[in-house]
Design a protein around this motif. Sequence first.
Motif, PDB file in Angstrom:
ATOM      1  N   GLY A  12       3.898  -0.535  -4.582  1.00  0.00           N
ATOM      2  CA  GLY A  12       2.705   0.191  -4.161  1.00  0.00           C
ATOM      3  C   GLY A  12       1.560  -0.681  -3.695  1.00  0.00           C
ATOM      4  O   GLY A  12       0.523  -0.162  -3.266  1.00  0.00           O
ATOM      5  N   LYS A  14      -0.445  -3.539  -1.261  1.00  0.00           N
ATOM      6  CA  LYS A  14      -0.554  -3.825   0.162  1.00  0.00           C
ATOM      7  C   LYS A  14      -0.874  -5.312   0.332  1.00  0.00           C
ATOM      8  O   LYS A  14      -1.941  -5.780  -0.060  1.00  0.00           O
ATOM      9  N   ASN A 140       9.386   8.515   5.657  1.00  0.00           N
ATOM     10  CA  ASN A 140       8.773   8.327   4.337  1.00  0.00           C
ATOM     11  C   ASN A 140       9.466   7.231   3.527  1.00  0.00           C
ATOM     12  O   ASN A 140       9.928   7.463   2.404  1.00  0.00           O
ATOM     13  N   LYS A 142      10.014   3.681   1.259  1.00  0.00           N
ATOM     14  CA  LYS A 142       9.304   3.127   0.100  1.00  0.00           C
ATOM     15  C   LYS A 142       8.617   1.806   0.435  1.00  0.00           C
ATOM     16  O   LYS A 142       7.657   1.410  -0.217  1.00  0.00           O
ATOM     17  N   ILE A 143       9.140   1.103   1.453  1.00  0.00           N
ATOM     18  CA  ILE A 143       8.597  -0.196   1.849  1.00  0.00           C
ATOM     19  C   ILE A 143       8.204  -0.133   3.318  1.00  0.00           C
ATOM     20  O   ILE A 143       8.980   0.314   4.166  1.00  0.00           O
ATOM     21  N   LEU A 144       6.987  -0.596   3.618  1.00  0.00           N
ATOM     22  CA  LEU A 144       6.486  -0.615   4.989  1.00  0.00           C
ATOM     23  C   LEU A 144       6.284  -2.053   5.441  1.00  0.00           C
ATOM     24  O   LEU A 144       5.753  -2.873   4.693  1.00  0.00           O
ATOM     25  N   SER A 169       0.425   4.172   4.354  1.00  0.00           N
ATOM     26  CA  SER A 169       0.709   3.152   3.339  1.00  0.00           C
ATOM     27  C   SER A 169       0.316   3.554   1.919  1.00  0.00           C
ATOM     28  O   SER A 169       0.525   2.774   0.985  1.00  0.00           O
ATOM     29  N   ASN A 171       0.553   4.565  -1.652  1.00  0.00           N
ATOM     30  CA  ASN A 171       1.626   4.532  -2.660  1.00  0.00           C
ATOM     31  C   ASN A 171       2.920   3.899  -2.160  1.00  0.00           C
ATOM     32  O   ASN A 171       3.990   4.135  -2.721  1.00  0.00           O
ATOM     33  N   LYS A 172       2.822   3.080  -1.087  1.00  0.00           N
ATOM     34  CA  LYS A 172       3.997   2.384  -0.581  1.00  0.00           C
ATOM     35  C   LYS A 172       3.773   0.879  -0.665  1.00  0.00           C
ATOM     36  O   LYS A 172       2.658   0.400  -0.482  1.00  0.00           O
ATOM     37  N   THR A 173       4.835   0.144  -0.945  1.00  0.00           N
ATOM     38  CA  THR A 173       4.764  -1.311  -0.906  1.00  0.00           C
ATOM     39  C   THR A 173       4.686  -1.725   0.558  1.00  0.00           C
ATOM     40  O   THR A 173       5.567  -1.396   1.346  1.00  0.00           O
ATOM     41  N   THR A 174       3.603  -2.413   0.933  1.00  0.00           N
ATOM     42  CA  THR A 174       3.332  -2.675   2.343  1.00  0.00           C
ATOM     43  C   THR A 174       3.115  -4.159   2.612  1.00  0.00           C
ATOM     44  O   THR A 174       2.369  -4.827   1.899  1.00  0.00           O
TER      45      THR A 174
END
Length: 222
Positions: A12, A14, A140, A142-144, A169, A171-174
Amino acid sequence: VLKNFTLEIEPGKKIALVGETGVGKSTISKLVPRFYDVNEGSILIDGIDIRDYDLYNLRRAIGTVQQDVFIFYGTIKENILYGKPDATFEEVVAAAKKAQIHDFIMELENGYDTITGERGVSLSGGQQQRISIARLFLKNPKILILDEATSSLDNITENLIQKSFEELSKNKTTIMIAHRLSTIRNADEIIVLGKDGIIERGKHQDLIKANGYYANLYNASL
């Protein structure tokens, strides 16, 4: 390309990667989805080496936006559906709204059924970029991974797309890679890369106060 590089990213969070051309920023963006593999060391997701995951499932969990977007010949709706082929039209519209592209699509004579042309020739660079972002909202992941995704756009379009990225981004690992340092000020941590590994790391304000390499890069970009 990468030496003395060790980085742990909490779920989660950035993270932004900055540094001169050739220090390995884009290489990292290609290693995570296994476009090619590391020669030494390893990359782990949830403690498991990415080479031990099924490749399809690994890439399904990762979404990438790059400077060069590929738009297929077909309708705008079909291009967005590429992110999730079995999605409903309502899901497509919701994704387009989040990507700040819905209003533009509705102004077109055929709306979502508008033909994009070969490689999106009928669309501007910013419109193509927002369609690619709509794909990611639909997918959608989980990783961006955002690799210099706005570097060739004008400031107005860039601001629109930055709003899309902020929404995307959550709640996503970015992992963000950018030359325009103004686009990464809100990162949880900025990693400054050099030819010998990580030079500096920290939040934007802390790195500015440190008045080191990052501060010089940032001030030169103003």
